[in-house]
Design a protein around this motif. Structure first.
Motif, PDB file in Angstrom:
ATOM      1  N   ILE A   7      14.590  38.749 -40.618  1.00 31.42           N
ATOM      2  CA  ILE A   7      15.056  37.697 -41.508  1.00 31.42           C
ATOM      3  C   ILE A   7      16.203  37.015 -40.797  1.00 31.42           C
ATOM      4  O   ILE A   7      17.148  37.675 -40.345  1.00 31.42           O
ATOM      5  N   ASP A   8      16.093  35.709 -40.656  1.00 30.20           N
ATOM      6  CA  ASP A   8      17.166  34.939 -40.042  1.00 30.20           C
ATOM      7  C   ASP A   8      17.283  33.590 -40.723  1.00 30.20           C
ATOM      8  O   ASP A   8      16.533  33.283 -41.642  1.00 30.20           O
ATOM      9  N   GLU A   9      18.247  32.807 -40.288  1.00 26.09           N
ATOM     10  CA  GLU A   9      18.471  31.506 -40.902  1.00 26.09           C
ATOM     11  C   GLU A   9      17.481  30.480 -40.355  1.00 26.09           C
ATOM     12  O   GLU A   9      17.179  30.461 -39.158  1.00 26.09           O
ATOM     13  N   SER A  55      16.944  31.355 -45.738  1.00 21.05           N
ATOM     14  CA  SER A  55      16.595  32.570 -45.004  1.00 21.05           C
ATOM     15  C   SER A  55      15.087  32.594 -44.817  1.00 21.05           C
ATOM     16  O   SER A  55      14.338  32.341 -45.768  1.00 21.05           O
ATOM     17  N   VAL A  56      14.664  32.921 -43.597  1.00 20.93           N
ATOM     18  CA  VAL A  56      13.240  32.947 -43.268  1.00 20.93           C
ATOM     19  C   VAL A  56      12.846  34.361 -42.870  1.00 20.93           C
ATOM     20  O   VAL A  56      13.480  34.967 -42.000  1.00 20.93           O
ATOM     21  N   VAL A  64       6.754  33.872 -42.640  1.00 22.92           N
ATOM     22  CA  VAL A  64       5.842  34.318 -43.691  1.00 22.92           C
ATOM     23  C   VAL A  64       6.452  34.155 -45.077  1.00 22.92           C
ATOM     24  O   VAL A  64       5.795  34.424 -46.082  1.00 22.92           O
ATOM     25  N   GLY A  65       7.700  33.710 -45.129  1.00 21.15           N
ATOM     26  CA  GLY A  65       8.349  33.486 -46.409  1.00 21.15           C
ATOM     27  C   GLY A  65       9.742  32.932 -46.213  1.00 21.15           C
ATOM     28  O   GLY A  65      10.293  33.002 -45.108  1.00 21.15           O
ATOM     29  N   PHE A  66      10.276  32.352 -47.295  1.00 19.99           N
ATOM     30  CA  PHE A  66      11.632  31.812 -47.215  1.00 19.99           C
ATOM     31  C   PHE A  66      12.273  31.776 -48.588  1.00 19.99           C
ATOM     32  O   PHE A  66      11.598  31.732 -49.616  1.00 19.99           O
ATOM     33  N   LEU A  67      13.605  31.826 -48.567  1.00 19.36           N
ATOM     34  CA  LEU A  67      14.405  31.720 -49.777  1.00 19.36           C
ATOM     35  C   LEU A  67      15.563  30.783 -49.468  1.00 19.36           C
ATOM     36  O   LEU A  67      16.292  31.007 -48.498  1.00 19.36           O
ATOM     37  N   ALA A  68      15.690  29.729 -50.275  1.00 22.39           N
ATOM     38  CA  ALA A  68      16.796  28.773 -50.123  1.00 22.39           C
ATOM     39  C   ALA A  68      17.869  29.126 -51.141  1.00 22.39           C
ATOM     40  O   ALA A  68      17.571  29.398 -52.307  1.00 22.39           O
ATOM     41  N   ALA A  76      14.370  27.278 -54.020  1.00 27.18           N
ATOM     42  CA  ALA A  76      13.027  27.483 -53.481  1.00 27.18           C
ATOM     43  C   ALA A  76      12.913  28.904 -52.948  1.00 27.18           C
ATOM     44  O   ALA A  76      13.813  29.395 -52.267  1.00 27.18           O
ATOM     45  N   PHE A  77      11.775  29.549 -53.260  1.00 23.04           N
ATOM     46  CA  PHE A  77      11.524  30.922 -52.836  1.00 23.04           C
ATOM     47  C   PHE A  77      10.010  31.098 -52.798  1.00 23.04           C
ATOM     48  O   PHE A  77       9.366  31.154 -53.856  1.00 23.04           O
TER      49      PHE A  77
END
Length: 153
Positions: A7-9, A55-56, A64-68, A76-77
């Protein structure tokens, strides 16, 4: 949890891949209207990366996914279909929980899977609407999590 998950930015160059994840969810969700072109969704993700901490989750370098996260709000998630049910969403959410003492988000009332996930993760419903304030015009639910507070309802 998946091995080789990082998980990174998000970087601006991730916008297109993240837009594909979002569009994929919209297209596979029968009750969700598709209101925007792929180009418009790409632009939305570029703006989101500029104004939020995004975060990606990456598996073998592939998003494969992200959370703003914008302050305490999650605008957004989303996870790719093959990433759901594997602990990736929880990993992204745990990272957001570590950043702030409370979180809030909107989800659609019809999104039963997400609502069950949020309840398991300690969110509680605080507001229900008829959808008049969202562009999809679908009933939605505002959910809130506060560190140290158990989910109710």
């Amino acid at each position: 949890m998946i091995l080789d998950l990082t998980i990174d930015e998000a970087r601006t160059t991730d916008a297109e891949a993240l837009a594909v994840i979002l569009t994929g969810w919209i297209r596979e969700t029968p009750w969700m209207p598709e209101l925007h072109t792929q180009a418009a969704t790409d632009g939305y993700l570029t703006r989101l990366i500029d104004v939020c901490t995004v975060s990606v989750a990456r598996y073998d370098e592939r998003p494969v996914g992200f959370l703003a996260l914008q302050g305490e709000e999650i605008p957004a998630f989303y996870l790719a279909a093959d990433a759901r049910g594997r602990g990736i969403g929880k990993a992204l959410l745990d990272e957001a929980k570590a950043r702030t003492p409370s979180l809030s988000l909107w989800t659609f009332e019809a999104n039963d899977r997400a609502r069950r996930f949020y309840r398991r993760e300690g969110f509680r419903d605080v507001e229900l609407t008829d959808g008049v304030r969202n562009e999809e015009n679908l009933p939605d639910v505002r959910c809130v999590w506060r560190r140290g507070e158990a989910a109710r309802g």
